[in-house]
Design an enzyme around this catalytic site. Sequence first.
Site, PDB file in Angstrom:
ATOM      1  N   LYS A 113      42.870  38.106  20.698  1.00 30.28           N
ATOM      2  CA  LYS A 113      42.430  38.709  21.963  1.00 30.28           C
ATOM      3  C   LYS A 113      41.048  39.312  21.744  1.00 30.28           C
ATOM      4  CE  LYS A 113      43.722  42.177  25.423  1.00 30.28           C
ATOM      5  NZ  LYS A 113      44.814  43.035  25.892  1.00 30.28           N
ATOM      6  N   ASP A 125      33.256  38.639  29.965  1.00 27.36           N
ATOM      7  CA  ASP A 125      32.459  38.199  28.821  1.00 27.36           C
ATOM      8  C   ASP A 125      33.317  37.660  27.682  1.00 27.36           C
ATOM      9  OD1 ASP A 125      33.652  40.504  27.944  1.00 27.36           O
ATOM     10  OD2 ASP A 125      31.810  41.625  27.634  1.00 27.36           O
ATOM     11  N   GLY A 126      34.626  37.639  27.872  1.00 28.12           N
ATOM     12  CA  GLY A 126      35.502  37.095  26.844  1.00 28.12           C
ATOM     13  C   GLY A 126      35.745  38.046  25.675  1.00 28.12           C
ATOM     14  N   ASP A 258      50.854  38.907  36.048  1.00 33.77           N
ATOM     15  CA  ASP A 258      50.310  38.178  34.896  1.00 33.77           C
ATOM     16  C   ASP A 258      50.419  38.998  33.615  1.00 33.77           C
ATOM     17  OD1 ASP A 258      48.273  39.544  36.630  1.00 33.77           O
ATOM     18  OD2 ASP A 258      47.060  39.306  34.827  1.00 33.77           O
ATOM     19  N   ASP A 268      50.142  43.045  26.992  1.00 30.63           N
ATOM     20  CA  ASP A 268      48.829  43.285  27.588  1.00 30.63           C
ATOM     21  C   ASP A 268      48.567  44.778  27.783  1.00 30.63           C
ATOM     22  OD1 ASP A 268      48.482  40.603  27.492  1.00 30.63           O
ATOM     23  OD2 ASP A 268      47.876  40.361  29.578  1.00 30.63           O
TER      24      ASP A 268
HETATM   25  P1  AMP Z   1      44.378  42.176  32.237  1.00 30.17           P
HETATM   26  O1  AMP Z   1      44.878  42.797  33.490  1.00 30.17           O
HETATM   27  O2  AMP Z   1      43.500  43.046  31.386  1.00 30.17           O
HETATM   28  O3  AMP Z   1      45.511  41.643  31.415  1.00 30.17           O
HETATM   29  O4  AMP Z   1      43.408  40.943  32.626  1.00 30.17           O
HETATM   30  C1  AMP Z   1      43.503  40.202  33.809  1.00 30.17           C
HETATM   31  C2  AMP Z   1      42.766  38.892  33.683  1.00 30.17           C
HETATM   32  O5  AMP Z   1      41.382  39.101  33.423  1.00 30.17           O
HETATM   33  C3  AMP Z   1      43.259  37.996  32.571  1.00 30.17           C
HETATM   34  O6  AMP Z   1      43.181  36.681  33.018  1.00 30.17           O
HETATM   35  C4  AMP Z   1      42.276  38.259  31.455  1.00 30.17           C
HETATM   36  O7  AMP Z   1      42.182  37.181  30.566  1.00 30.17           O
HETATM   37  C5  AMP Z   1      40.993  38.462  32.221  1.00 30.17           C
HETATM   38  N1  AMP Z   1      40.048  39.320  31.508  1.00 30.17           N
HETATM   39  C6  AMP Z   1      40.136  40.658  31.308  1.00 30.17           C
HETATM   40  N2  AMP Z   1      39.062  41.093  30.636  1.00 30.17           N
HETATM   41  C7  AMP Z   1      38.278  40.032  30.389  1.00 30.17           C
HETATM   42  C8  AMP Z   1      37.013  39.839  29.739  1.00 30.17           C
HETATM   43  N3  AMP Z   1      36.356  40.842  29.184  1.00 30.17           N
HETATM   44  N4  AMP Z   1      36.514  38.578  29.697  1.00 30.17           N
HETATM   45  C9  AMP Z   1      37.161  37.559  30.248  1.00 30.17           C
HETATM   46  N5  AMP Z   1      38.344  37.670  30.873  1.00 30.17           N
HETATM   47  C10 AMP Z   1      38.895  38.890  30.953  1.00 30.17           C
HETATM   48 MG    MG Z   2      46.617  40.469  31.172  1.00 27.87          MG
END
Ligand code: AMP
Ligand code: MG
Length: 491
Positions: A113, A125-126, A258, A268
């Site tokens: 991650k 930004d991944g 999700d 998460d």
């Molecule tokens: P989360 O609620 O943090 O689990 O994220 C929700 C969605 O946003 C998921 O599809 C994650 O992969 C994406 N995501 C969160 N932060 C980033 C980031 N910095 N770069 C790319 N995708 C992100």
């Molecule tokens: Mg998530």
Amino acid sequence: MLDAIQGLKVQNSFAELPPTFYTRLPPQPLTEPRLLHAQADVAALLGLSPKVFGDPAFLDVCSGSSALPGGKTLAAVYSGHQFGVWAGQLGDGRAHLLGEVLAPSGTWELQLKGSGHTPYSRMGDGRAVLRSSVREYLASAAMTGLGIPTTHALALVVSNDPVYRETVETAAIVTRVAPSFIRFGSFEHWAKAPDQLRALFNYVVERFYPECRVAAGGATAREEEVVLGVLRAVVERTAKLVADWQTVGFCHGVMNTDNMSILGLTMDYGPYGFMDGFQVNHVCNHSDTQGRYAWNAQPSVAHWNLYRLASALMGLDVSADALKSQLEHFESAFLQAYRGNLCKKLGLRQWEDGDDELIDDWWRLLHTQAADFTLSFRGLAQAPQQRAPWLAHFKDQAAADAWLDRYVVRLDREQRPDQERIEQMNAANPLYVLRNHLAQTAIQAAAQGDTGEIDTLLDLLKNPFVERRGYEAYAAAPPDWASSLEVSCSS
Ligand code: AMP
Ligand code: MG
């Protein structure tokens, strides 16, 4: 135990699903990555000895520089409801699945991650920052120590690469370990594509719910029966999970569909929080301005999320009424687990009529006085014998004293030896939880390359029920500066 990562037995069953389920691509490695920390007990799940932590190949894999030997690296697609609204396609926007390790303890997916862009990154930004990575790393261990189902964290890799959030921070990668990272949202994604939905469903049943294929009398179940059986099992696991959260004062913070594991794991970790002073409507996520994911909303949100999962499963030609009837088990499954947990925490043999009222008044007492969640429960074991130390947790001691009188009357009905009761209560009421300020102190030290606080916290949190001399500060309510801490989704 293996001393080298090359010795792992690796398979790629998720990669054998149709290619529409994921994108094969390598991670984007960090610049000059360093292994900041790794966990021997998570390594042991994989059959690895802690000696591997010194092997450069281990760092290469955990920093995204090399593939897991024998693994097929990919990012998975999923969708989801975020804050109650359909968000459409999401997916691993900053995560890479490395493959599955076949170990004596089971089959474990390894996932990075914070490992860079994928086709699902949208505007992101991944990357993941050190702060949130330390928080996920610690929380995974804290949950395990509390006996609450969770994904695990094997390794924490850091770099000086800048990451732009509200301020400039630095990048980190957590290597996560779980039987599967499939979410409710993975099913929602294919709700209108029966072939893919069926492929995903069969994948999950075969690996995680094989018992649902067997009908009453040992016959092979029809598909509809399997679907209903799996939904029932997910309802039960999710209800139990949330009951566990409620009774340690844990708020997930972002209970979007999700972020809901199909295996009933806590997953998460973002702006989560273990409550300090109890507020029934406590919201740990600073970005959750509506309070959708407040502590007291978590059970109903879990139920709502299960509805979204059930709706997706309608794509398998199962009647809506039959699916709905499985969802109706949520409340009883939740109450059974919640009351069971509270019995242990209160030192009761079993739940009785009237206990609901005692508990409601307990929450009311804590709420009105913002009493410390963890310490109020922990101190209760000795409170009937020594009132003063426990009463000190409350501003209005007369109110606490009055509740304690009722509790003592309730205990007297059980005629239980005090020692036995106290032992049970101390084994159910942790003394050490991952309070935000403790995590913050560990983050600040880690940012200077000092992992001493991480070590200390892991040591305490893995066995949070046992009091340790010299660690009083780690059990204490937060200092004043902690009230200014804010955690949000920007991780
Ligand atoms: P989360 O609620 O943090 O689990 O994220 C929700 C969605 O946003 C998921 O599809 C994650 O992969 C994406 N995501 C969160 N932060 C980033 C980031 N910095 N770069 C790319 N995708 C992100
Ligand atoms: Mg998530």
